[in-house]
Motif scaffolding. Structure first.
Motif, PDB file in Angstrom:
ATOM      1  N   UNK A 330       0.822  -0.982  -0.128  1.00  0.00           N
ATOM      2  CA  UNK A 330       0.297   0.266   0.039  1.00  0.00           C
ATOM      3  C   UNK A 330       0.757   0.757  -0.305  1.00  0.00           C
ATOM      4  N   UNK A 331       2.017   1.322  -0.315  1.00  0.00           N
ATOM      5  CA  UNK A 331       2.791   1.996  -0.231  1.00  0.00           C
ATOM      6  C   UNK A 331       3.251   3.374  -1.639  1.00  0.00           C
ATOM      7  N   UNK A 332       2.728   2.404  -2.531  1.00  0.00           N
ATOM      8  CA  UNK A 332       2.841   3.358  -4.291  1.00  0.00           C
ATOM      9  C   UNK A 332       1.731   2.975  -5.092  1.00  0.00           C
ATOM     10  N   UNK A 333       0.448   3.393  -5.984  1.00  0.00           N
ATOM     11  CA  UNK A 333      -0.263   2.869  -6.305  1.00  0.00           C
ATOM     12  C   UNK A 333      -0.121   1.280  -7.850  1.00  0.00           C
ATOM     13  N   UNK A 334      -0.448   0.494  -7.380  1.00  0.00           N
ATOM     14  CA  UNK A 334      -0.168  -0.494  -8.386  1.00  0.00           C
ATOM     15  C   UNK A 334      -0.313  -0.171  -9.769  1.00  0.00           C
ATOM     16  N   UNK A 335      -0.901   0.562 -10.268  1.00  0.00           N
ATOM     17  CA  UNK A 335      -0.970   0.415 -11.419  1.00  0.00           C
ATOM     18  C   UNK A 335       0.662   0.962 -11.875  1.00  0.00           C
ATOM     19  N   UNK A 336       1.204   2.608 -10.761  1.00  0.00           N
ATOM     20  CA  UNK A 336       2.329   3.482 -10.945  1.00  0.00           C
ATOM     21  C   UNK A 336       3.144   2.128 -10.818  1.00  0.00           C
ATOM     22  N   UNK A 337       3.493   1.273 -10.045  1.00  0.00           N
ATOM     23  CA  UNK A 337       3.828   0.666  -8.867  1.00  0.00           C
ATOM     24  C   UNK A 337       4.529  -0.829 -10.316  1.00  0.00           C
ATOM     25  N   UNK A 338       3.579  -0.862 -11.230  1.00  0.00           N
ATOM     26  CA  UNK A 338       3.459  -2.339 -12.731  1.00  0.00           C
ATOM     27  C   UNK A 338       4.532  -1.434 -13.863  1.00  0.00           C
ATOM     28  N   UNK A 339       3.914   0.080 -13.591  1.00  0.00           N
ATOM     29  CA  UNK A 339       4.034   0.961 -14.457  1.00  0.00           C
ATOM     30  C   UNK A 339       6.167   1.516 -15.090  1.00  0.00           C
TER      31      UNK A 339
END
Length: 358
Positions: A330-339
């Motif tokens: 939960x420290x980063x948006x999942x889509x941001x962490x993926x891209x």
């Protein structure tokens, strides 16, 4: 298609397929001993072992395709550089970006194939492998839940339960909210200490209740409060918790939507969905590295180029796993962490492409 594009495409596809087959063979061979042990222990029949190997292929493809693109592009472009083809093409006025255009386009289409496999074939094969290993997939609803949430769109009601026991049909710390038809204003807020679902009348029986009628600006207290407005059964507040890797992209989206409605934890699902949309394009991103780093042939330095490319290739996986953990925590948006790994490595790749022009 010009002769140059046909030549580049043919050589790139050939090098990519050779690399892909080599990686697949290595990964399959590394798993064969485990399968032999399953067959020897009686956990699988020989035919099940063969089916298990077939179902391994989608997972292996997902993991090795970026490396196959990297190694294939390196092999192709390094061979051309050794034959002085790259220098000849540049001397004739053709830019390096133009030379590698079709291999990059092919890498993009490879990424689309991986995207399809990741979202539709891999979850089915992963589920089948678990079944063959004897791993059961739970399909039983949870018996209890904390912080249950449910929206009844038909009656414009929102249920919030601090704790709900599905088996007993009881709940604590209840808050019920009634909204207007446009779902823009709160008309009534009901707060109850406890509640029990009557399965004969299909209604909630609330105890120690405070009814705040905001529309008429009045408040009432009741030791017992029953209303036909509140009929959602306890089962609607919980959903199956399934490993998101076992769901197709369509099923995963529906699961996330259901969990949102019931107030469930959607982090793992969102991280998996983010990876479904980002990781397949690693093949496209990483092609820039292989094509640019292998473009300069220096006698005795080709081994260093291979080491550097493999280092960057595995560096992508390490970075991708690191950002994925940030998304799950939960420290980063999942889509941001993926891209983010894609964006970082695309920047690195474009830098090396620019350097390869000179």
């Amino acid at each position: 298609m010009k002769k140059l594009d046909l030549y580049m495409s043919k050589n790139f596809i050939k090098a990519f397929l050779l690399s892909l087959i080599a990686f697949i063979n290595v990964f399959v061979l590394s798993q064969l001993f485990k399968i032999f042990r399953y067959v020897a222990d009686g956990r699988m029949s020989s035919s099940d072992g063969f089916i298990y190997v077939l179902n391994m292929i989608p997972d292996i493809l997902l993991n090795v395709t970026p490396l196959a693109v990297l190694l294939g592009s390196l092999m192709m472009i390094n061979k051309m550089a050794a034959n002085l083809e790259i220098i000849s093409l540049k001397t004739s006025g053709i830019s390096f970006r133009r030379i590698i255009m079709f291999p990059v386009i092919i890498s993009f289409f490879i990424s689309l194939v991986v995207f399809f496999i990741n979202g539709n074939i891999y979850p089915v094969s992963e589920k089948r492998m678990r079944e063959l290993r004897g791993n059961t997939i739970s399909k039983v609803l949870p018996k209890e839940k904390r912080n249950g949430f449910l929206r009844d769109a038909e009656k414009n009601n929102i249920y919030m339960m601090g704790y709900i026991n599905v088996e007993k049909g009881t709940a604590d710390d209840i808050e019920l909210i009634e909204l207007n038809k446009d779902f823009t204003e709160i008309e009534k807020v009901i707060i109850a200490e406890k509640g029990e679902y009557n399965r004969e009348t299909n209604t909630w029986e609330l105890k120690n209740v405070v009814v705040n009628d905001l529309k008429n600006r009045k408040s009432e207290t009741h030791s017992l409060y029953v209303s036909e407005e509140y009929k959602e059964p306890p089962e609607n507040f919980v959903t199956l918790s399934i490993d998101p890797r076992l769901l197709t992209t369509k099923e995963l989206k529906k699961e996330i939507k259901d969990l949102r409605i019931t107030g469930g934890d959607i982090r793992n699902g969102m991280v998996e969905l983010g990876n479904r949309y980002s990781f397949p394009f690693a093949s496209f991103i990483i092609s820039f590295l292989g094509l640019s780093l292998g473009s300069r042939y220096v006698r005795g330095n080709s081994a260093m180029s291979i080491v550097l490319c493999m280092f960057l290739g595995y560096g992508y996986y390490i970075m991708q796993a690191s950002f994925e953990s940030l998304g799950k925590n939960g420290l980063m948006n999942p889509f941001v962490s993926g891209w983010l790994p894609n964006i970082i490595f695309l920047g690195i790749g474009m830098y090396f492409v620019h350097k390869a022009e000179y």
